[in-house]
Design an enzyme around this catalytic site. Structure first.
Site, PDB file in Angstrom:
ATOM      1  N   ASP A   7     -11.733  -8.441  -1.085  1.00 31.94           N
ATOM      2  CA  ASP A   7     -10.930  -7.644  -0.152  1.00 31.94           C
ATOM      3  C   ASP A   7      -9.440  -7.892  -0.378  1.00 31.94           C
ATOM      4  O   ASP A   7      -8.632  -6.968  -0.318  1.00 31.94           O
ATOM      5  CB  ASP A   7     -11.335  -7.995   1.287  1.00 31.94           C
ATOM      6  CG  ASP A   7     -12.831  -7.872   1.479  1.00 31.94           C
ATOM      7  OD1 ASP A   7     -13.355  -6.769   1.288  1.00 31.94           O
ATOM      8  OD2 ASP A   7     -13.489  -8.888   1.770  1.00 31.94           O
ATOM      9  N   HIS A  14     -16.262 -10.373   6.073  1.00 33.02           N
ATOM     10  CA  HIS A  14     -16.304  -9.481   4.908  1.00 33.02           C
ATOM     11  C   HIS A  14     -17.092  -8.246   5.331  1.00 33.02           C
ATOM     12  O   HIS A  14     -18.305  -8.147   5.124  1.00 33.02           O
ATOM     13  CB  HIS A  14     -16.969 -10.169   3.711  1.00 33.02           C
ATOM     14  CG  HIS A  14     -17.260  -9.183   2.608  1.00 33.02           C
ATOM     15  ND1 HIS A  14     -16.275  -8.551   1.895  1.00 33.02           N
ATOM     16  CD2 HIS A  14     -18.431  -8.690   2.139  1.00 33.02           C
ATOM     17  CE1 HIS A  14     -16.833  -7.724   1.029  1.00 33.02           C
ATOM     18  NE2 HIS A  14     -18.134  -7.776   1.162  1.00 33.02           N
TER      19      HIS A  14
HETATM   20  P1  NAX Z   1     -28.596  -6.999  -6.898  1.00 36.69           P
HETATM   21  O1  NAX Z   1     -29.662  -6.497  -5.974  1.00 36.69           O
HETATM   22  O2  NAX Z   1     -28.256  -6.213  -8.119  1.00 36.69           O
HETATM   23  O3  NAX Z   1     -28.961  -8.458  -7.391  1.00 36.69           O
HETATM   24  C1  NAX Z   1     -29.391  -9.441  -6.532  1.00 36.69           C
HETATM   25  C2  NAX Z   1     -30.217 -10.414  -7.348  1.00 36.69           C
HETATM   26  O4  NAX Z   1     -30.532 -11.502  -6.502  1.00 36.69           O
HETATM   27  C3  NAX Z   1     -31.529  -9.822  -7.846  1.00 36.69           C
HETATM   28  O5  NAX Z   1     -31.671 -10.120  -9.220  1.00 36.69           O
HETATM   29  C4  NAX Z   1     -32.577 -10.536  -7.001  1.00 36.69           C
HETATM   30  O6  NAX Z   1     -33.800 -10.712  -7.697  1.00 36.69           O
HETATM   31  C5  NAX Z   1     -31.877 -11.850  -6.720  1.00 36.69           C
HETATM   32  N1  NAX Z   1     -32.341 -12.556  -5.515  1.00 36.69           N
HETATM   33  C6  NAX Z   1     -32.674 -12.033  -4.313  1.00 36.69           C
HETATM   34  N2  NAX Z   1     -33.063 -13.004  -3.474  1.00 36.69           N
HETATM   35  C7  NAX Z   1     -32.948 -14.158  -4.158  1.00 36.69           C
HETATM   36  C8  NAX Z   1     -33.213 -15.503  -3.833  1.00 36.69           C
HETATM   37  N3  NAX Z   1     -33.705 -15.836  -2.632  1.00 36.69           N
HETATM   38  N4  NAX Z   1     -32.986 -16.446  -4.766  1.00 36.69           N
HETATM   39  C9  NAX Z   1     -32.528 -16.119  -5.985  1.00 36.69           C
HETATM   40  N5  NAX Z   1     -32.281 -14.854  -6.362  1.00 36.69           N
HETATM   41  C10 NAX Z   1     -32.483 -13.886  -5.454  1.00 36.69           C
HETATM   42  O7  NAX Z   1     -27.308  -7.216  -5.971  1.00 36.69           O
HETATM   43  P2  NAX Z   1     -25.803  -7.422  -6.422  1.00 36.69           P
HETATM   44  O8  NAX Z   1     -25.144  -6.096  -6.577  1.00 36.69           O
HETATM   45  O9  NAX Z   1     -25.727  -8.382  -7.548  1.00 36.69           O
HETATM   46  O10 NAX Z   1     -25.187  -8.058  -5.080  1.00 36.69           O
HETATM   47  C11 NAX Z   1     -25.580  -9.356  -4.649  1.00 36.69           C
HETATM   48  C12 NAX Z   1     -25.084  -9.608  -3.246  1.00 36.69           C
HETATM   49  O11 NAX Z   1     -23.657  -9.580  -3.211  1.00 36.69           O
HETATM   50  C13 NAX Z   1     -25.529  -8.581  -2.219  1.00 36.69           C
HETATM   51  O12 NAX Z   1     -25.945  -9.248  -1.033  1.00 36.69           O
HETATM   52  C14 NAX Z   1     -24.256  -7.793  -1.940  1.00 36.69           C
HETATM   53  O13 NAX Z   1     -24.260  -7.192  -0.650  1.00 36.69           O
HETATM   54  C15 NAX Z   1     -23.228  -8.877  -2.053  1.00 36.69           C
HETATM   55  N6  NAX Z   1     -21.833  -8.458  -2.254  1.00 36.69           N
HETATM   56  C16 NAX Z   1     -20.868  -9.222  -1.673  1.00 36.69           C
HETATM   57  C17 NAX Z   1     -19.526  -8.965  -1.861  1.00 36.69           C
HETATM   58  C18 NAX Z   1     -18.480  -9.819  -1.235  1.00 36.69           C
HETATM   59  O14 NAX Z   1     -17.299  -9.509  -1.406  1.00 36.69           O
HETATM   60  N7  NAX Z   1     -18.796 -10.890  -0.513  1.00 36.69           N
HETATM   61  C19 NAX Z   1     -19.075  -7.793  -2.656  1.00 36.69           C
HETATM   62  C20 NAX Z   1     -20.105  -7.260  -3.578  1.00 36.69           C
HETATM   63  C21 NAX Z   1     -21.527  -7.286  -3.058  1.00 36.69           C
HETATM   64  O15 NAX Z   1     -21.717  -6.158  -2.245  1.00 36.69           O
END
Ligand code: NAX
Length: 327
Positions: free
Chosen positions: A161, A189
């Protein structure tokens, strides 16, 4: 040669993971002379593990001189063992028709287990950065499990952000982004967060004077930064990945660099009116590598106080939703 730093990453086969690992291994996060060992935790299902193996093959094929090892696992205690940094990116995405409260609770369970495992097996120097959403509250849940590691070790990422806001101000003013300083993110966030343009500067002058359009700052700039994630999903068909990975690189690098001042969500002690014990974005200055102090001296206008109140209300309501997960 320096001793390798062990970096655990959850969700390494996801969108952000794919944009993140190669930057860590190249030295962008901890510097060009700091070897790293990546300890990668994915879900136990075959699809996620196969994708993880594929990512690891690509890491091998980059022949990064700084990458001194890669651990692939579905076991949190293997991933977090002796880790110096735990980057908690993986989380359950919000499915169709899913209520926000359900998302909070489902993800809460993941962060309870990961918080416990980190506290049990990570290095004494371990620092944690939570990205998986809702990241502030997930961070609070993970920290609540830690008995050995103090709550100050647990941070959540609001740097994306900050970066988004700095670029919006630079583009409006027609200057390079490096001219925009002291733009800090307060609170959650989420679209309620407050990108404090009132203390930002452009070329050393107050940003509000340089922009010269208070209405734009209040009614265009703030919602633009707050809803940028949705704008990117609408354009790209998937959520921010490279920019989120870049922000996490910035978050960890600046927390490792004494003197750096940047936005980090940390445990509130009541500063800026945030409820005691929620994780809220605030400006921090890194003191020694991995440690920081909150900059408490910014005077807030009535307008700014209204924004801080709104984002604090959201953080306390998230905390109320997950209160049984905090014991
Ligand atoms: P994806 O769905 O592409 O990837 C998530 C990965 O995490 C998948 O490979 C899944 O298998 C794995 N996973 C799920 N649960 C797990 C666990 N318990 N242990 C280990 N691995 C696990 O999501 P992606 O686009 O990479 O985003 C990841 C997270 O970042 C989401 O929650 C998203 O909302 C968050 N974000 C946070 C941001 C921030 O500024 N704080 C910005 C970007 C993003 O939106």
């Amino acid at each position: 040669m320096k001793k390798p730093v062990r970096i655990a990453v959850t969700g390494p086969a996801g969108n952000i993971g794919y944009a993140l690992l190669f930057r860590i291994a190249s030295g962008a996060m901890l510097g060009p002379d700091q070897p790293v060992i990546l300890q990668l935790l994915e879900l136990p299902n075959e699809k996620a593990q196969a994708a993880l193996r594929g990512v690891a093959m690509e890491l091998d094929d980059c022949a990064f001189p700084l990458l001194h090892g890669t651990v692939l696992t579905d076991d949190a205690k293997v991933a977090f063992r002796d880790a110096d940094w735990c980057l908690l990116v993986g989380a359950k995405p919000r499915g169709p028709g899913m209520e926000r409260a359900d998302l909070l609770k489902d993800n809460g369970k993941i962060f309870i287990a990961q918080g416990r495992a980190i506290d049990e097996v990570a290095s004494d120097a371990c620092r944690v950065a939570v990205v998986g959403n809702p990241c502030n509250t997930n961070c609070m849940i993970a920290a609540a499990q830690a008995k050995r590691l103090g709550p100050e070790r647990f941070t959540a990422m609001v740097r994306l952000d900050e970066n988004r806001g700095r670029t919006q101000l630079a583009q409006k003013a027609g200057v390079l982004v490096s001219e925009v300083q002291s733009l800090y993110i307060y609170g959650n966030h989420s679209p309620t967060m407050f990108a404090d343009f009132t203390h930002a500067t452009i070329g050393g002058k107050p940003a509000a004077d340089v922009i010269g359009d208070r209405t734009w700052l209040e009614t265009d700039f703030l919602p633009k930064v707050g809803k940028r994630g949705a704008e990117i999903i609408a354009a790209r068909g998937s959520s921010s990945a490279a920019s989120a990975a870049g922000a996490l690189v910035d978050h960890v690098r600046d927390l490792s660099t004494p003197g750096a001042v940047h936005s980090v969500a940390v445990r509130s002690d009541g500063t800026y009116g945030f409820a005691d014990g929620v994780w809220a974005g605030v400006p921090v200055r890194t003191t020694t590598a991995g440690s920081y102090e909150v900059l408490r001296g910014y005077e807030m206008s009535d307008f700014a106080r209204g924004k801080l109140q709104a984002t604090n209300d959201e953080l306390t309501s998230e905390r109320d939703t997950v209160k049984e997960l905090l014991a």
